[in-house]
Enzyme design. Structure first.
Site, mmCIF file in Angstrom:
data_model
loop_
_atom_site.group_PDB
_atom_site.id
_atom_site.type_symbol
_atom_site.label_atom_id
_atom_site.label_comp_id
_atom_site.label_asym_id
_atom_site.label_seq_id
_atom_site.Cartn_x
_atom_site.Cartn_y
_atom_site.Cartn_z
ATOM 1 N N GLU A 1 -9.069 8.891 5.607
ATOM 2 C CA GLU A 1 -9.235 7.397 5.560
ATOM 3 C C GLU A 1 -9.917 7.014 4.486
ATOM 4 O O GLU A 1 -10.003 5.974 3.685
ATOM 5 C CB GLU A 1 -9.450 6.966 6.706
ATOM 6 C CG GLU A 1 -8.987 5.021 6.755
ATOM 7 C CD GLU A 1 -7.451 5.072 6.570
ATOM 8 O OE1 GLU A 1 -7.162 3.931 6.041
ATOM 9 O OE2 GLU A 1 -6.874 6.007 6.866
ATOM 10 N N GLU B 1 0.766 -1.139 0.067
ATOM 11 C CA GLU B 1 0.145 -0.042 0.039
ATOM 12 C C GLU B 1 0.843 1.166 0.053
ATOM 13 O O GLU B 1 1.919 1.449 0.737
ATOM 14 C CB GLU B 1 -0.881 0.095 1.157
ATOM 15 C CG GLU B 1 -1.897 -1.029 1.364
ATOM 16 C CD GLU B 1 -2.616 -1.120 2.644
ATOM 17 O OE1 GLU B 1 -2.965 0.183 3.183
ATOM 18 O OE2 GLU B 1 -3.061 -2.010 3.227
ATOM 19 N N GLU C 1 -13.735 4.928 -0.302
ATOM 20 C CA GLU C 1 -14.656 4.173 0.443
ATOM 21 C C GLU C 1 -15.353 4.711 1.717
ATOM 22 O O GLU C 1 -14.588 5.185 2.340
ATOM 23 C CB GLU C 1 -13.857 2.824 0.954
ATOM 24 C CG GLU C 1 -13.028 2.059 -0.060
ATOM 25 C CD GLU C 1 -12.155 1.096 0.475
ATOM 26 O OE1 GLU C 1 -12.569 -0.011 0.972
ATOM 27 O OE2 GLU C 1 -10.844 1.328 0.534
ATOM 28 N N LYS D 1 -15.249 3.219 5.502
ATOM 29 C CA LYS D 1 -14.166 2.826 6.327
ATOM 30 C C LYS D 1 -14.082 3.538 7.453
ATOM 31 O O LYS D 1 -14.608 4.615 7.776
ATOM 32 C CB LYS D 1 -12.926 3.209 5.546
ATOM 33 C CG LYS D 1 -12.639 2.343 4.277
ATOM 34 C CD LYS D 1 -11.178 2.662 3.719
ATOM 35 C CE LYS D 1 -10.035 2.058 4.637
ATOM 36 N NZ LYS D 1 -8.823 2.327 4.168
#
Length: 495
Positions: free
Chosen positions: A331, A270, A320, A323
């Protein structure tokens, strides 16, 4: 058509195909993370098309999502399949549990759908300091049981195990990469894991986030987070480090070298930059970082200690909105695409290719929920209604320094009301906040603040049908197909 013309056409076809192949090699190996923590996820078939359209040949999934794994079948995309930390305890308890997991989530998708699963990533940053010792007793047994299950399933050579770790598992006492070693509290455990990976041909996976260095320390030199080489270098012997990614990665390599595993393969699982949720999370910085990263990948540039670049998985493909925001509001905004596959900012993906947006996405009606013109910000019910809306919807873009952080009080309320309304699929009654809201057909988006309309989860999302190739006519001068293929192979093989 005569044979002379056919030979010319075959030669031209070969040249074109070779040119395309060379382009794929030059810009190939692109990898990214596909997260599914979204209230309105893109259909998996559209995501796979999005990956392929943008040249991604490898993808990492954080969990065994059946729709994603099925859609990836016979796609030509290699898959790293993750196992969430909450699965570690049962997997560690019995090899039988691991065998069932492999059968259900690996073997079945390989055999039934042709999904090209190459790695199983056991856990996700299980040794984060914030987790304390939650997973230290279960990670290694789970890893060994998954490996045993893969071998029993006949997949030991095809599918390798790995463990994604965070950069906080290693450190340096000298402030230089060459001083790298694993944390003393987990040193023995890391040695067991690294040896096991080495013995079984598996890589170690590391997640590195230069953004978090900047987020955690306001005095962190910002240019050191990027790749333009303008930061004051950190000199480590004969090596000068001009960016934190190289320094961080080589600290891990030094730790491996120090402990006798200098040749262990390492994957960057990542790495990326968010576009919202913090003053340093914006499209300008995200484009700057990700373009610099892509340039390195395309050019085949590694780090001083590992000149050959590792596989690097961009984080992430899309935003997203479901999350956890425990690490920060950013995030939910790591995607190079928005939640719906629309483009946030431009990127050169290699060979002059630009980002390609998702195709075939169906949306809810062009209708927004906003604060009523008759309502006032002094209404005693306003604050509690905003809090209610943001408890069930994503309002992280309203934070200080974020894309909607400069809205006035009324527009803040409108944003919160609309996010709830969209998250609830524009249901009847979802825009009813104590009489403080109304629906509108006029888009209230302004400047950098986008008022979303969500994907229609009930609608039929369709990809354009492929254009049929015209049939090849038969005539007395046509060559048999086997001969045609033979000529192409001879010409291409000799070039």
């Amino acid at each position: 058509m005569g044979y002379g013309y056919l030979a010319v056409w075959f030669l031209l076809l070969c040249i074109i195909l070779q040119g395309l192949a060379n382009g794929v090699v030059a810009a190939g190996g692109l990898a990214c993370n596909w997260g599914t923590r979204s209230t309105h996820p893109l259909p998996p078939t559209i995501v796979v098309k999005l990956l392929k359209d943008n040249g991604f040949s490898k993808v990492k999934l954080f969990e065994a999502d059946p729709g994603a794994l099925k859609a990836l079948g016979k796609s030509g995309i290699q898959v790293m399949l993750g196992i969430p930390n909450e699965f570690l305890a049962p997997l560690a308890s019995s090899v039988g549990v691991a065998e069932n997991w492999v059968t259900k989530n690996v073997s079945s998708f390989i055999s039934k759908y042709g999904t090209d699963i190459r790695y199983v990533a056991v856990g996700n940053e299980p040794f984060l300091k914030t987790y304390k010792d939650t997973f230290t007793q279960t990670l290694f047994p789970a890893l060994k049981n998954i490996q045993a299950a893969l071998i029993k399933a006949g997949l030991g050579r095809q599918v390798k195990v790995t463990v994604p770790i965070n950069a906080d598992v290693y450190q340096t006492d000298t402030s230089l990469p060459s001083g790298g070693d694993f944390r003393s509290d987990i040193h023995a455990l890391m040695m067991s894991i690294v040896k096991f990976l080495s013995d079984n041909g598996g890589p170690l996976t590391i997640n590195i986030y230069p953004f978090l260095s900047l987020y955690a320390d306001p005095h962190f030199p910002i240019d050191y987070a990027f790749f333009n080489g303008t930061a004051a270098p950190i000199v480590d012997g004969s090596i000068s480090y001009t960016n934190v990614l190289d320094a961080n990665f080589d600290t891990l390599i030094a730790a491996l070298e120090k402990n006798g595993f200098s040749s262990l393969p390492v994957i960057i699982g990542e790495v990326g930059w968010p576009t919202d949720g913090d003053t340093n999370a914006n499209t300008e910085y995200a484009r700057r970082f990700n373009q610099g990263l892509l340039n390195r990948i395309i050019q085949g540039q590694g780090t001083p200690k590992r000149p050959t670049p590792p596989d690097i998985y961009l984080f992430a493909l899309t935003d997203e909105d479901a999350k956890s925001i425990d690490p920060g509001n950013f995030e939910r905004h790591w995607g190079i695409f928005s939640y719906d596959g629309s483009i946030k900012y431009s990127l050169d993906m290699g060979n002059g290719r630009s980002l390609v947006a998702a195709k075939g996405v169906k949306y809810l009606a062009r209708e927004w929920c906003v604060m009523s013109p008759q309502a006032t910000i002094s209404d005693p019910n306003l604050a509690q209604n905003i809090n209610y809306a943001c408890s069930y919807a994503d309002c992280t873009s309203l934070g200080y320094g974020s894309s909607c952080g400069r809205l006035d009080a009324g527009s803040n309320a409108s944003y919160a009301f609309n996010m709830y309304y969209q998250t609830m699929d524009q249901r009847k009654g979802a825009c009813n906040f104590s009489g403080l809201s109304v629906t509108t057909k006029t888009d209230p988006s302004r400047d950098t603040c986008r008022f979303e309309i969500m994907i229609d989860l009930t609608g039929k999302h369709e990809l354009p049908a492929p254009t049929p190739s015209p049939a090849v006519g038969r005539n007395q001068n046509s060559l048999p197909l086997v001969w045609v293929l033979g000529i192409i192979l001879i010409i291409c093989g000799s070039s």
